[in-house]
Scaffold this motif. Structure first.
Motif, PDB file in Angstrom:
ATOM      1  N   LEU A  13       0.828  -1.207   0.000  1.00  0.00           N
ATOM      2  CA  LEU A  13       0.000   0.000   0.000  1.00  0.00           C
ATOM      3  C   LEU A  13       0.865   1.261   0.000  1.00  0.00           C
ATOM      4  O   LEU A  13       0.555   2.237  -0.683  1.00  0.00           O
ATOM      5  CB  LEU A  13      -0.921  -0.016   1.221  1.00  0.00           C
ATOM      6  CG  LEU A  13      -2.118   0.930   1.227  1.00  0.00           C
ATOM      7  CD1 LEU A  13      -2.988   0.715  -0.001  1.00  0.00           C
ATOM      8  CD2 LEU A  13      -2.942   0.731   2.488  1.00  0.00           C
ATOM      9  N   ALA A  14       1.962   1.243   0.740  1.00  0.00           N
ATOM     10  CA  ALA A  14       2.885   2.385   0.760  1.00  0.00           C
ATOM     11  C   ALA A  14       3.511   2.592  -0.609  1.00  0.00           C
ATOM     12  O   ALA A  14       3.684   3.735  -1.071  1.00  0.00           O
ATOM     13  CB  ALA A  14       3.961   2.170   1.816  1.00  0.00           C
ATOM     14  N   GLN A  15       3.842   1.498  -1.289  1.00  0.00           N
ATOM     15  CA  GLN A  15       4.436   1.599  -2.628  1.00  0.00           C
ATOM     16  C   GLN A  15       3.426   2.118  -3.644  1.00  0.00           C
ATOM     17  O   GLN A  15       3.769   2.916  -4.519  1.00  0.00           O
ATOM     18  CB  GLN A  15       4.965   0.229  -3.063  1.00  0.00           C
ATOM     19  CG  GLN A  15       6.173  -0.254  -2.269  1.00  0.00           C
ATOM     20  CD  GLN A  15       6.558  -1.692  -2.591  1.00  0.00           C
ATOM     21  OE1 GLN A  15       5.794  -2.427  -3.206  1.00  0.00           O
ATOM     22  NE2 GLN A  15       7.754  -2.091  -2.167  1.00  0.00           N
ATOM     23  N   ASN A  16       2.197   1.674  -3.534  1.00  0.00           N
ATOM     24  CA  ASN A  16       1.170   2.050  -4.512  1.00  0.00           C
ATOM     25  C   ASN A  16       0.693   3.486  -4.358  1.00  0.00           C
ATOM     26  O   ASN A  16       0.222   4.095  -5.323  1.00  0.00           O
ATOM     27  CB  ASN A  16      -0.037   1.112  -4.406  1.00  0.00           C
ATOM     28  CG  ASN A  16       0.265  -0.284  -4.911  1.00  0.00           C
ATOM     29  OD1 ASN A  16       1.304  -0.512  -5.542  1.00  0.00           O
ATOM     30  ND2 ASN A  16      -0.625  -1.224  -4.648  1.00  0.00           N
ATOM     31  N   THR A  17       0.776   4.027  -3.131  1.00  0.00           N
ATOM     32  CA  THR A  17       0.232   5.365  -2.883  1.00  0.00           C
ATOM     33  C   THR A  17       1.298   6.435  -2.656  1.00  0.00           C
ATOM     34  O   THR A  17       1.018   7.620  -2.781  1.00  0.00           O
ATOM     35  CB  THR A  17      -0.695   5.347  -1.646  1.00  0.00           C
ATOM     36  OG1 THR A  17       0.079   4.978  -0.489  1.00  0.00           O
ATOM     37  CG2 THR A  17      -1.852   4.378  -1.842  1.00  0.00           C
ATOM     38  N   ASN A  18       2.503   6.020  -2.288  1.00  0.00           N
ATOM     39  CA  ASN A  18       3.578   6.945  -1.909  1.00  0.00           C
ATOM     40  C   ASN A  18       3.241   7.736  -0.650  1.00  0.00           C
ATOM     41  O   ASN A  18       3.695   8.871  -0.478  1.00  0.00           O
ATOM     42  CB  ASN A  18       3.904   7.918  -3.050  1.00  0.00           C
ATOM     43  CG  ASN A  18       4.980   7.364  -3.965  1.00  0.00           C
ATOM     44  OD1 ASN A  18       5.943   6.735  -3.507  1.00  0.00           O
ATOM     45  ND2 ASN A  18       4.814   7.563  -5.251  1.00  0.00           N
ATOM     46  N   ARG A  43      -3.320  17.386   0.083  1.00  0.00           N
ATOM     47  CA  ARG A  43      -3.537  17.313  -1.369  1.00  0.00           C
ATOM     48  C   ARG A  43      -3.330  15.883  -1.889  1.00  0.00           C
ATOM     49  O   ARG A  43      -3.006  15.688  -3.067  1.00  0.00           O
ATOM     50  CB  ARG A  43      -2.593  18.279  -2.079  1.00  0.00           C
ATOM     51  CG  ARG A  43      -1.114  17.973  -1.886  1.00  0.00           C
ATOM     52  CD  ARG A  43      -0.250  19.035  -2.556  1.00  0.00           C
ATOM     53  NE  ARG A  43       1.186  18.801  -2.321  1.00  0.00           N
ATOM     54  CZ  ARG A  43       1.970  18.152  -3.154  1.00  0.00           C
ATOM     55  NH1 ARG A  43       1.471  17.623  -4.265  1.00  0.00           N
ATOM     56  NH2 ARG A  43       3.262  18.010  -2.877  1.00  0.00           N
ATOM     57  N   MET A  44      -3.519  14.902  -1.037  1.00  0.00           N
ATOM     58  CA  MET A  44      -3.336  13.508  -1.468  1.00  0.00           C
ATOM     59  C   MET A  44      -4.312  13.163  -2.583  1.00  0.00           C
ATOM     60  O   MET A  44      -5.373  13.791  -2.751  1.00  0.00           O
ATOM     61  CB  MET A  44      -3.491  12.538  -0.289  1.00  0.00           C
ATOM     62  CG  MET A  44      -4.898  12.403   0.230  1.00  0.00           C
ATOM     63  SD  MET A  44      -5.215  10.886   1.202  1.00  0.00           S
ATOM     64  CE  MET A  44      -3.927  10.871   2.420  1.00  0.00           C
ATOM     65  N   ASP A  45      -3.980  12.138  -3.327  1.00  0.00           N
ATOM     66  CA  ASP A  45      -4.840  11.632  -4.398  1.00  0.00           C
ATOM     67  C   ASP A  45      -5.914  10.749  -3.750  1.00  0.00           C
ATOM     68  O   ASP A  45      -5.762   9.530  -3.637  1.00  0.00           O
ATOM     69  CB  ASP A  45      -4.007  10.834  -5.407  1.00  0.00           C
ATOM     70  CG  ASP A  45      -4.819  10.388  -6.622  1.00  0.00           C
ATOM     71  OD1 ASP A  45      -6.065  10.426  -6.547  1.00  0.00           O
ATOM     72  OD2 ASP A  45      -4.201   9.984  -7.621  1.00  0.00           O
ATOM     73  N   TYR A  46      -6.999  11.382  -3.307  1.00  0.00           N
ATOM     74  CA  TYR A  46      -8.029  10.669  -2.545  1.00  0.00           C
ATOM     75  C   TYR A  46      -8.645   9.524  -3.343  1.00  0.00           C
ATOM     76  O   TYR A  46      -8.927   8.459  -2.790  1.00  0.00           O
ATOM     77  CB  TYR A  46      -9.126  11.646  -2.104  1.00  0.00           C
ATOM     78  CG  TYR A  46      -8.660  12.665  -1.092  1.00  0.00           C
ATOM     79  CD1 TYR A  46      -8.552  12.342   0.254  1.00  0.00           C
ATOM     80  CD2 TYR A  46      -8.308  13.954  -1.480  1.00  0.00           C
ATOM     81  CE1 TYR A  46      -8.111  13.269   1.190  1.00  0.00           C
ATOM     82  CE2 TYR A  46      -7.861  14.887  -0.556  1.00  0.00           C
ATOM     83  CZ  TYR A  46      -7.759  14.535   0.772  1.00  0.00           C
ATOM     84  OH  TYR A  46      -7.324  15.450   1.693  1.00  0.00           O
TER      85      TYR A  46
END
Length: 347
Positions: free
Chosen positions: A112-117, A319-322
């Motif tokens: 999940l950390a890799q996919n979302t940064n 400003r995350m990509d919700y």
């Protein structure tokens, strides 16, 4: 002559029926009590063999049979062996599932950390409502009984019960039967005063043992375990200029070190969820975590069934990509549910 399976079933039925009623047990009773689908005549022949072998007695002519000391010994030894085996299997299953669950949850937060940064975290599942699976009372010596309590959450609790005087094996058997018949399958909310009173009345002079077992059971069922907690990608936060400033980054990394506080926040975040979507979004100070006032936190619950639930959380800039975050959380919830519900069916 060794007991074959049919004789064992009939002997167990005689003993259990006698422990319940205190009355000699006849062949017609046994034919209704077991699933052997045997005629009364066949059961009488088997009972005659058991009597000849010394496992049962006929107290009066034309009366049914009652267990002999040898019969009780066979029953007790096999009951303890079976319960010990079940407890061992429960412990092995717990270790196997715990190891698998830990590996999966660690992989989930890393992916999940890799996919979302962003920074990601997950709590291990906790049980909502716990019920009694079985109780086993076993004599240790003349002064003590060992109570082994197993719940449907596969928690095992051993508790020593002091005795004011020695207790007979038949009485221990009756107490085991009484407690398991009256309490198995109940949650602590369902074990009310009327239930306890009825059990204590049936236990008679041994009502104190019932009280102590119920007290221990209440503690086991309501005991809260510290949730497992896994994190990944904490340094991803430093990729965002608005969070990479020295003071802000220090506060954030400090917050990530407070794992107990984060785990509590995650669990509280879904406590009021109505179950329609299982996802909550906290922007800035909405999270009530002082060191995350410059972040957004998105949480999602997952469900393994049997009232086992946990929470996934993602921390990033406001400003995350919700949309991407929600898509990833929904995908992971589905995958987690599938992995462990499939595993439970196969076990």
């Amino acid at each position: 002559m060794e007991l074959d399976e049919r004789k064992k079933i009939i002997l167990n039925a005689i003993i259990k029926n006698y422990l319940e009623t205190g009355e000699p047990v006849g062949s017609r009773t046994i034919s209704k009590y077991t699933d052997l689908n045997l005629s009364s005549a066949t059961i009488r022949n088997e009972m005659a063999d058991l009597e000849e072998m010394g496992y049962i007695l006929q107290p009066h002519t034309s009366a049914g049979r009652i267990p002999s000391d040898q019969g009780y010994r066979f029953y007790v030894d096999n009951m303890i062996l079976e319960k010990d085996r079940e407890i061992s299997e429960v412990k092995e299953l717990m270790l196997e599932r715990t190891d698998k669950m830990e590996a999966v949850l660690k992989q989930v937060v890393k992916m999940l950390a890799q996919n979302t940064n962003y920074a990601t975290m997950i709590t291990g599942p906790t049980y909502g409502c716990c019920k009694l699976k079985f109780i086993q009372l076993s004599p240790v010596d003349e002064d003590q009984l060992l109570a082994v309590i197993v719940t449907d959450a596969n928690r095992v609790k051993n508790h020593m019960i002091p005795l004011s005087e020695p207790i007979e094996q038949e009485t221990i058997l009756k107490l085991n039967l009484l407690l398991n018949t009256g309490l198995t399958g109940l949650s602590i909310e369902e074990i009310n005063l009327a239930t306890i009173t009825a059990l204590k009345e049936q236990a008679g002079i041994h009502s104190g043992i019932v009280s102590e077992v119920v007290d221990v059971l209440a503690g086991v069922i309501t005991e809260e375990e510290d949730p497992q907690f896994y994190m990944s990608g904490a340094t991803n936060i430093l990729k965002y200029p608005e969070l990479a400033e020295a003071e802000k980054s220090t506060h954030l990394l400090s917050a990530f070190e407070e794992k107990q506080e984060l785990a509590e926040f995650l669990n509280e975040s879904v406590a009021g969820d109505n179950g329609e979507h299982g996802i909550q979004v906290y922007i800035g100070e909405e999270s009530l975590l002082p060191n995350m006032k410059d972040c957004s936190v998105v949480t999602a619950s997952y469900d393994f069934g049997s009232d086992m639930k946990g929470v996934i959380g993602i921390v990033g800039p406001k400003r995350m990509d919700y949309e991407n975050v929600v898509d990833n959380l929904n995908l992971l919830r589905t995958q987690l549910d599938g992995i462990f519900k499939k595993d439970k069916k196969g076990s």
